[in-house]
Motif scaffolding. Structure first.
Motif, PDB file in Angstrom:
ATOM      1  N   GLN A   1      -7.021   7.819  -2.689  1.00 37.76           N
ATOM      2  CA  GLN A   1      -5.691   7.955  -2.084  1.00 37.76           C
ATOM      3  C   GLN A   1      -5.387   9.417  -1.759  1.00 37.76           C
ATOM      4  OE1 GLN A   1      -3.257   5.702  -1.242  1.00 37.76           O
ATOM      5  NE2 GLN A   1      -4.563   3.962  -1.721  1.00 37.76           N
TER       6      GLN A   1
ATOM      7  N   VAL B   1       0.681   7.411  -6.338  1.00 35.56           N
ATOM      8  CA  VAL B   1      -0.368   8.429  -6.481  1.00 35.56           C
ATOM      9  C   VAL B   1       0.169   9.816  -6.140  1.00 35.56           C
ATOM     10  CG1 VAL B   1      -2.572   9.236  -5.546  1.00 35.56           C
ATOM     11  CG2 VAL B   1      -2.273   6.831  -6.134  1.00 35.56           C
TER      12      VAL B   1
ATOM     13  N   LEU C   1       1.567   2.044  -3.546  1.00 37.29           N
ATOM     14  CA  LEU C   1       0.409   2.649  -4.203  1.00 37.29           C
ATOM     15  C   LEU C   1       0.273   4.110  -3.800  1.00 37.29           C
ATOM     16  CD1 LEU C   1      -2.108   2.394  -5.951  1.00 37.29           C
ATOM     17  CD2 LEU C   1      -3.348   1.579  -3.925  1.00 37.29           C
ATOM     18  N   LYS C   2       0.413   4.372  -2.522  1.00 33.54           N
ATOM     19  CA  LYS C   2       0.349   5.755  -2.025  1.00 33.54           C
ATOM     20  C   LYS C   2       1.442   6.602  -2.669  1.00 33.54           C
ATOM     21  CE  LYS C   2       1.483   8.292   2.195  1.00 33.54           C
ATOM     22  NZ  LYS C   2       1.833   8.158   3.625  1.00 33.54           N
TER      23      LYS C   2
ATOM     24  N   LYS D   1       0.820  -1.213   0.000  1.00 39.59           N
ATOM     25  CA  LYS D   1       0.000   0.000   0.000  1.00 39.59           C
ATOM     26  C   LYS D   1       0.853   1.261   0.000  1.00 39.59           C
ATOM     27  CE  LYS D   1      -4.044  -2.058   2.218  1.00 39.59           C
ATOM     28  NZ  LYS D   1      -4.956  -2.037   3.396  1.00 39.59           N
ATOM     29  N   ASP D   2       2.038   1.187   0.590  1.00 37.23           N
ATOM     30  CA  ASP D   2       2.918   2.359   0.566  1.00 37.23           C
ATOM     31  C   ASP D   2       3.371   2.673  -0.854  1.00 37.23           C
ATOM     32  OD1 ASP D   2       2.776   2.823   3.275  1.00 37.23           O
ATOM     33  OD2 ASP D   2       4.540   1.621   3.751  1.00 37.23           O
TER      34      ASP D   2
ATOM     35  N   GLU E   1      -9.586   5.240  -7.551  1.00 37.89           N
ATOM     36  CA  GLU E   1      -8.566   4.865  -6.565  1.00 37.89           C
ATOM     37  C   GLU E   1      -7.594   6.014  -6.337  1.00 37.89           C
ATOM     38  OE1 GLU E   1      -6.706   2.990  -3.675  1.00 37.89           O
ATOM     39  OE2 GLU E   1      -8.435   2.088  -4.707  1.00 37.89           O
TER      40      GLU E   1
ATOM     41  N   GLN F   1      -7.396  10.588   1.214  1.00 40.53           N
ATOM     42  CA  GLN F   1      -6.832  10.097   2.478  1.00 40.53           C
ATOM     43  C   GLN F   1      -5.566  10.850   2.872  1.00 40.53           C
ATOM     44  OE1 GLN F   1      -6.386   5.918   1.622  1.00 40.53           O
ATOM     45  NE2 GLN F   1      -8.511   5.442   2.115  1.00 40.53           N
ATOM     46  N   GLN F   2      -4.891  11.453   1.901  1.00 42.83           N
ATOM     47  CA  GLN F   2      -3.700  12.254   2.187  1.00 42.83           C
ATOM     48  C   GLN F   2      -4.038  13.736   2.359  1.00 42.83           C
ATOM     49  OE1 GLN F   2      -0.746  10.777   2.766  1.00 42.83           O
ATOM     50  NE2 GLN F   2      -1.920   8.889   2.462  1.00 42.83           N
TER      51      GLN F   2
END
Length: 508
Positions: free
Chosen positions: A177, A144, A140-141, A137-138, A173, A180-181
């Motif tokens: 992301q 993005v 993917l983050k 997931k890091d 997606e 969420q940031q």
């Protein structure tokens, strides 16, 4: 490709396989990203084999069922003529035999083969995972956030970035992301694009898909302080839902209508950001003065027959570009040495990993023939003593890879630098061309440099007095397309008194 990926993840869920990603930092290095292409091909091959074998199983079961259906069809026809059909011993035996032997045998065969297939598939996937590791997931983050950096620096819209190549769920997606940031402005663009793509879907599942997107749109508007927009968005969604259907959107609308709009804090850009962004786009403010390009025969005897090709990028402080100092063969030799070492995420002062510097690197010493020759070449070009140089830092930039404006001069010298002194000059070799982006820029000097493979850029980090030169704030712009590879060598100030005599004037 998206269909293949979906199949992989569906089967992983069904089979209960352990997806055990390692923190490989794939997004911060194009070299690591290329490894992931091979990983996906392995997964596609394993999944294709699994599905082919499952199809064979289904064919076997379908054939058996069709045969039994024919038996029952025959029984029904016989019953119309003879009600005592099943009283015939052979027919009764056949029915009992199927139920006692054939059906259980089929079940056992399917169960055994399914277990074997599952184990074989699990083994294939786990071997791939163990060999390469999988993104987490890091990653993917980070990917993005890399896209968001490209948007910001190069003034691109979500539509520009997507370029009709992304599906609705991929845009969605990205929006999630960014939400969420707390990057709400950017998230809004991607969610709006996802909503446009969803509205074009002619599918019975479109309603449920649309609900997901519009809910996030409503929440994003609220975070941006646009309450009325949030209400309108959610109300636009509700007519498509059955009045009797409980749905989170109804509760969200009630919550939004009963909540005071937020007062979002707009981020304040650093004073250098506007010029940084402009320079990254290859634009500079016109200014008086003349710079030149020339051939230098005199710097060192080795250049008498093959002169240096020099371009002045800036004077006082001097930033010079030297072209064709490394051949393709020499660069390949350097990169081959780098491949033999395990790369790691680049850090800033204090060994801190941060999104202000997104790349991976290795350090090469000068024991090999190629690195020894590069050390000697640098001494001839720079005119400085190379007894106090650092190892070459070979860096590779990945998705949106960058290095925010910074100084190479160290404000606090570590103990290992006490004898060698500070970094008097930066010497950057470009080890690749870059298709788009990736410029080296000096926001305070109105200078941008396009990466040219085989060239070398040199600039000072200290004044003649050995005080820091704060004019050479510089940055590596995000890579928009392609792969950026550089080799940095820093020369230190000790033993330079005869090569670059210092002065007592703190401004010189």
């Amino acid at each position: 490709m998206l269909e293949h990926l979906s199949l992989v993840f569906v089967w992983l869920l069904l089979l209960g396989l352990a997806w055990s990603p390692v923190n490989g930092e794939y997004y911060s290095s194009i070299d690591k990203m290329q490894m992931l292409g091979e990983v996906e091909l392995d997964l596609i091959t394993a999944t294709h084999m699994y599905l082919t074998q499952r199809q064979d199983q289904l064919y076997e079961m379908r054939s058996f069922v069709e045969r039994v259906k024919l038996e029952h069809a025959a029984i029904r026809q016989e019953l119309l003529r003879d009600a005592e059909y099943l009283e015939q011993p052979l027919q009764a035996f056949r029915l009992i035999n199927r139920l006692v032997v054939d059906w259980p045998a089929l079940h056992d065969s399917l169960a055994a083969s399914q277990k074997q297939l599952r184990e074989e598939y699990a083994k294939s996937v786990n071997e791939t995972d163990a060999a390469q590791g999988l993104p987490n997931k890091d990653d993917l983050k980070g990917a993005v956030l890399g896209l968001q950096r490209l948007q910001s620096v190069y003034n691109l819209t979500a539509s520009d970035m997507a370029n009709n190549a992304l599906f609705w769920n991929e845009c969605f997606e990205i929006g999630i992301q960014l939400y969420q940031q707390a990057e709400y402005r950017s998230a809004l663009e991607w969610l709006q694009l996802a909503a446009q793509l969803v509205d074009q879907i002619e599918d019975e599942n479109a309603q449920g898909i649309s609900a997901q997107v519009y809910e996030y749109l409503g929440m994003t508007y609220m975070e941006l302080g646009e309450k009325q927009k949030a209400v309108e968005t959610l109300k636009e969604l509700l007519p498509s839902l059955s009045p009797d259907t409980p749905h989170p959107a109804r509760f969200l609308l009630d919550e939004v209508e009963g909540t005071e709009p937020k007062c979002p804090k707009e981020p304040v850009a650093p004073h250098w950001y506007a010029n940084y962004s402009r320079l990254c786009q290859g634009k500079r403010v016109p200014e008086p003065g003349s710079l030149s390009c020339y051939l230098d025969f005199e710097r060192h005897p080795r250049f008498r027959l093959s002169p240096l090709k020099v371009e002045q990028a800036h004077l006082n402080p001097d930033i010079h570009i030297y072209y064709d100092v490394l051949t393709d063969a020499q660069i390949e030799a350097v990169l081959e040495l780098a491949k033999q070492l395990e790369s790691f995420r680049s850090t800033v002062v204090g060994d801190v990993v941060t999104e202000t510097r997104v790349s991976q690197q290795v350090w090469l010493d000068y024991t090999s023939p190629i690195m020894s020759s590069i050390g000697q070449l640098l001494g001839a070009i720079s005119g400085l003593e190379t007894t106090n140089i650092e190892k070459m830092q070979v860096a590779n930039y990945g998705i949106g890879g960058q290095y925010f404006p910074h100084y190479d001069y160290l404000s606090k010298l570590p103990d290992s630098y006490k004898e060698s002194g500070n970094r008097i000059t930066t010497n950057m070799f470009y080890l690749s061309d870059v298709l788009q982006g990736g410029y080296t820029v000096f926001p305070l000097l109105n200078v941008f440099l396009r990466p040219v493979k085989g060239s070398l850029v040199i600039w000072p980090n200290e004044l003649r007095s050995l005080a820091p030169d704060y004019r050479v704030l510089h940055a590596g712009c995000p890579v928009l397309e392609g792969s950026k590879r550089i080799g940095n060598i820093w020369i230190h100030s000790t033993d330079q008194e005869f090569r670059r005599p210092c002065t007592l004037d703190p401004t010189e």
